[in-house]
Enzyme design. Structure first.
Site, PDB file in Angstrom:
ATOM      1  N   ASN A  24       0.872  -1.179   0.000  1.00 52.92           N
ATOM      2  CA  ASN A  24       0.000   0.000   0.000  1.00 52.92           C
ATOM      3  C   ASN A  24       0.906   1.224   0.000  1.00 52.92           C
ATOM      4  O   ASN A  24       1.498   1.551   1.024  1.00 52.92           O
ATOM      5  CB  ASN A  24      -0.898  -0.032   1.249  1.00 52.92           C
ATOM      6  CG  ASN A  24      -1.733   1.234   1.384  1.00 52.92           C
ATOM      7  OD1 ASN A  24      -1.795   2.055   0.469  1.00 52.92           O
ATOM      8  ND2 ASN A  24      -2.375   1.392   2.533  1.00 52.92           N
TER       9      ASN A  24
ATOM     10  N   LYS B 242       0.124   4.231  -0.256  1.00 53.15           N
ATOM     11  CA  LYS B 242      -0.494   5.430   0.348  1.00 53.15           C
ATOM     12  C   LYS B 242      -0.271   6.644  -0.559  1.00 53.15           C
ATOM     13  O   LYS B 242      -0.236   6.483  -1.775  1.00 53.15           O
ATOM     14  CB  LYS B 242       0.023   5.626   1.773  1.00 53.15           C
ATOM     15  CG  LYS B 242      -0.135   4.341   2.594  1.00 53.15           C
ATOM     16  CD  LYS B 242       0.083   4.506   4.073  1.00 53.15           C
ATOM     17  CE  LYS B 242      -0.114   3.159   4.767  1.00 53.15           C
ATOM     18  NZ  LYS B 242       0.019   3.247   6.234  1.00 53.15           N
TER      19      LYS B 242
ATOM     20  N   HIS C  93      -9.350   1.129   4.786  1.00 49.41           N
ATOM     21  CA  HIS C  93      -8.090   1.323   5.512  1.00 49.41           C
ATOM     22  C   HIS C  93      -8.330   2.251   6.702  1.00 49.41           C
ATOM     23  O   HIS C  93      -9.131   3.187   6.616  1.00 49.41           O
ATOM     24  CB  HIS C  93      -7.028   1.910   4.578  1.00 49.41           C
ATOM     25  CG  HIS C  93      -5.657   1.870   5.180  1.00 49.41           C
ATOM     26  ND1 HIS C  93      -5.242   2.797   6.112  1.00 49.41           N
ATOM     27  CD2 HIS C  93      -4.647   0.989   5.035  1.00 49.41           C
ATOM     28  CE1 HIS C  93      -4.009   2.489   6.494  1.00 49.41           C
ATOM     29  NE2 HIS C  93      -3.624   1.391   5.865  1.00 49.41           N
TER      30      HIS C  93
ATOM     31  N   GLY D  39       2.925   2.363  10.686  1.00 47.75           N
ATOM     32  CA  GLY D  39       3.872   3.460  10.532  1.00 47.75           C
ATOM     33  C   GLY D  39       4.620   3.817  11.797  1.00 47.75           C
ATOM     34  O   GLY D  39       5.268   4.857  11.869  1.00 47.75           O
TER      35      GLY D  39
ATOM     36  N   SER E 159       3.835  -2.106  10.170  1.00 48.99           N
ATOM     37  CA  SER E 159       5.284  -2.170  10.335  1.00 48.99           C
ATOM     38  C   SER E 159       5.877  -3.520   9.927  1.00 48.99           C
ATOM     39  O   SER E 159       6.836  -4.003  10.537  1.00 48.99           O
ATOM     40  CB  SER E 159       5.678  -1.803  11.772  1.00 48.99           C
ATOM     41  OG  SER E 159       5.279  -0.464  12.066  1.00 48.99           O
TER      42      SER E 159
END
Ligand code: 13P
Length: 247
Positions: free
Chosen positions: A9, A11, A94, A172, A212
């Site tokens: 992903n 983003k 998401h 993240g 992560s």
């Protein structure tokens, strides 16, 4: 046997030109055919990425879509537009969309149904915040999110969906869930799918872990019994993504 599926992903990162560079470097480094590989770039990168993956085993997904066919929804993208480009997967619900863009369990369900109608494969995201984990409601919450997302989805379609368990506190942050924590919730998700559809469907549904994931922890996570791969954010923007796929 469920094929593993690892999706990146991206983003709101990359650009069409940088996307092509990344795909070209990944192509040479991915050395397994046993894992389904998906990249989910921003909308404007989709045409360039679709061209760059042509002739490879890499599939392309979108990061979102609207649940209407078309109309006065400024800034939105319809499922048929994605299909026409050749997009195969779409991430739905998401936590960043839930948090910043008003996505709810109900809109997630509408999008899942619409994606299926258009033969797009949904990657449905569920997961708890740190406060919810500390309150001890993780399993209840994730069960509810999963149930609502799958409302009115037929068994033959439910088999094809991917569910991504992404604890918000692990996204993240560099703070990965332990493989035991991730397995516990992924197992609970499979159990709720079994309660709705029976064990045959539950055995086929692929459940990813996200939060992560990196080249160092992918192997342990993906070897858990109910974790069928990962939804990768930051590490999918680098060549490291190939190592995660080759875990
Ligand atoms: P990170 O891998 O950057 O934690 O992001 C996870 C994620 O949100 C993937 O959808």
């Amino acid at each position: 046997m469920r094929n593993k599926i690892v999706a990146g992903n991206w983003k709101m990162n990359m650009s069409p030109a940088r996307a092509v560079e990344l795909i070209n470097s990944l192509k040479d480094k991915i050395n397994t055919t046993e894992v389904d590989v998906v990249v989910c770039p921003p909308f404007v990168c989709l045409p360039a990425v679709l061209e760059a993956v042509d002739g490879t085993a890499i599939s392309v997904g979108a990061q979102n879509m609207h649940f209407e066919e078309n109309g006065a929804y400024t800034g939105e993208v319809a499922p048929s537009m994605l299909v026409e480009l050749g997009v195969k997967y779409v991430i739905i619900g998401h936590s960043e969309r839930r948090q910043y863009f008003g996505e709810t369990d109900e809109t997630v369900n509408k999008k899942v149904l619409k994606a299926i109608e258009h033969n797009l494969l949904p990657i449905i995201c569920v997961g708890e915040s740190l406060a919810e984990r500390e309150q001890g409601v993780t399993i209840d919450l994730v069960r509810l999110q999963t149930k609502i997302a799958l409302k009115d989805v037929k068994a033959e379609d439910a088999k094809k969906v991917v569910i991504a368990y992404e604890p918000i506190w692990a996204i993240g942050t560099g703070r990965t869930a332990t493989s035991e924590q991730a397995e516990e919730v992924c197992k609970a998700i499979r159990n709720v799918v079994a309660e709705i559809y029976g064990s045959e469907v539950a055995d086929e549904v692929r459940i990813q872990y996200g939060g992560s994931v990196n080249a160092g922890n992918a192997n342990e996570l993906f070897n858990m019994g109910n974790i069928d791969g990962g939804l990768v954010g930051g590490a999918s923007l680098k060549e490291e993504f190939a190592s995660i796929v080759n875990y």
